[in-house]
Design an enzyme around this catalytic site. Structure first.
Site, PDB file in Angstrom:
ATOM      1  N   GLY A 149       0.780  -1.242   0.000  1.00 10.21           N
ATOM      2  CA  GLY A 149       0.000   0.000   0.000  1.00 10.21           C
ATOM      3  C   GLY A 149       0.804   1.281   0.000  1.00 10.21           C
ATOM      4  N   ASP A 158       0.703   3.536   4.230  1.00 11.88           N
ATOM      5  CA  ASP A 158      -0.329   4.271   3.505  1.00 11.88           C
ATOM      6  C   ASP A 158      -1.376   4.856   4.448  1.00 11.88           C
ATOM      7  OD1 ASP A 158      -1.309   1.770   4.202  1.00 11.88           O
ATOM      8  OD2 ASP A 158      -1.958   1.205   2.192  1.00 11.88           O
ATOM      9  N   ASP A 183      -5.205   2.898  10.462  1.00  9.91           N
ATOM     10  CA  ASP A 183      -6.623   2.599  10.642  1.00  9.91           C
ATOM     11  C   ASP A 183      -6.822   2.155  12.092  1.00  9.91           C
ATOM     12  OD1 ASP A 183      -9.285   2.040   9.876  1.00  9.91           O
ATOM     13  OD2 ASP A 183      -8.802   0.029   9.184  1.00  9.91           O
ATOM     14  N   GLY A 212      -4.625   0.656  13.773  1.00  9.79           N
ATOM     15  CA  GLY A 212      -3.305   0.826  14.384  1.00  9.79           C
ATOM     16  C   GLY A 212      -2.607  -0.503  14.637  1.00  9.79           C
ATOM     17  N   ASN A 213      -3.323  -1.599  14.459  1.00  9.81           N
ATOM     18  CA  ASN A 213      -2.741  -2.914  14.773  1.00  9.81           C
ATOM     19  C   ASN A 213      -1.523  -3.250  13.907  1.00  9.81           C
ATOM     20  OD1 ASN A 213      -4.583  -3.630  16.830  1.00  9.81           O
ATOM     21  ND2 ASN A 213      -6.122  -4.068  15.285  1.00  9.81           N
ATOM     22  N   THR A 214      -1.566  -2.870  12.644  1.00 13.27           N
ATOM     23  CA  THR A 214      -0.442  -3.185  11.748  1.00 13.27           C
ATOM     24  C   THR A 214       0.818  -2.440  12.185  1.00 13.27           C
ATOM     25  OG1 THR A 214      -1.989  -3.484   9.931  1.00 13.27           O
ATOM     26  CG2 THR A 214       0.316  -3.173   9.336  1.00 13.27           C
ATOM     27  N   LYS A 272      -7.257   7.404   9.826  1.00 12.35           N
ATOM     28  CA  LYS A 272      -8.684   7.257  10.169  1.00 12.35           C
ATOM     29  C   LYS A 272      -8.756   7.183  11.687  1.00 12.35           C
ATOM     30  CE  LYS A 272     -10.042   4.051   6.532  1.00 12.35           C
ATOM     31  NZ  LYS A 272     -10.611   2.704   6.330  1.00 12.35           N
TER      32      LYS A 272
END
Ligand code: IMP
Ligand code: MG
Length: 191
Positions: free
Chosen positions: A53, A109, A112, A114-116, A140
């Protein structure tokens, strides 16, 4: 009687709304590069691009940086072909370079849940970098599940599934020059 369902074209026509145009993105990427260059001064940095991404964003961003820059890539898979992440994100592709005692800037990118990014930060910290910072193009905020803010952030966006400028749905739309929300009828998992 035959029922017709709308078919995706994988072009701009599949977007509900454009959230950031090509020129708005270019302007914001330049501003981010200025902030990052100012922050690191003459220090050598290692940019870690989160594939796939962040590929387009990273390519544009690093060409605007005015600091000595090395590039490496990492892959974290959480989505598969769906719009909701399956937990927890798995780190694929270990880095090719040694980041011990290096200033590392992770470029993704979108932030979201935040887990990644949390998983990537935890993974890279084990390699003992001199510093570890994060840069995301999109944020987000209302979707966050962990306490995490990016050090450098491009645009805050509402809770919608977005594609374009590197962001995909089932690997499509990465080539669009703008970022927009995908029409709900094209967000089904099997395509
Ligand atoms: P997180 O772990 O929920 O923060 O998800 C981050 C990753 O999910 C990003 O690096 C993206 O690859 C993907 N992602 C999250 N939201 C979107 C979206 O709206 N469109 C496309 N990919 C997304
Ligand atoms: Mg990603």
């Amino acid at each position: 009687m035959e029922t017709l369902t709308p078919q995706p074209t994988y072009t701009l026509a599949d977007l509900d709304e454009v959230l950031a145009t090509e020129s708005q993105i270019a302007e914001r990427v330049s501003a981010l590069a200025r902030d990052i260059s100012e922050h690191y001064g003459s220090q050598d940095i290692t940019v870690v691009c989160v594939l796939s991404g962040a590929l387009v964003f990273t390519a544009d961003l690093i060409r605007k940086l005015e600091v000595p820059t090395r590039l490496d890539c990492i892959r974290a898979d959480s989505y598969g072909n769906a719009t909701e992440a399956s937990q927890p994100p798995k780190i694929r592709n270990p880095l090719k370079t040694d980041i011990k005692d290096r200033h590392v800037l992770i470029v993704d990118d979108i932030l979201d849940t935040g887990n990644t990014l949390v998983a990537i930060l935890r993974h890279l910290r084990q390699a003992e970098p001199a510093s570890l910072a994060t840069c995301v193009l999109l944020d987000k905020k209302e979707r966050r599940q962990v306490e995490l803010e990016a050090d450098f952030s491009g645009f805050e966006i509402p809770d919608a599934f977005v594609v374009g400028y590197g962001l995909d749905f089932a690997e499509h739309y990465r080539n669009l020059k703008c970022i927009g929300s995908l029409k709900p009828e094209f967000q089904s998992a099997v395509q």
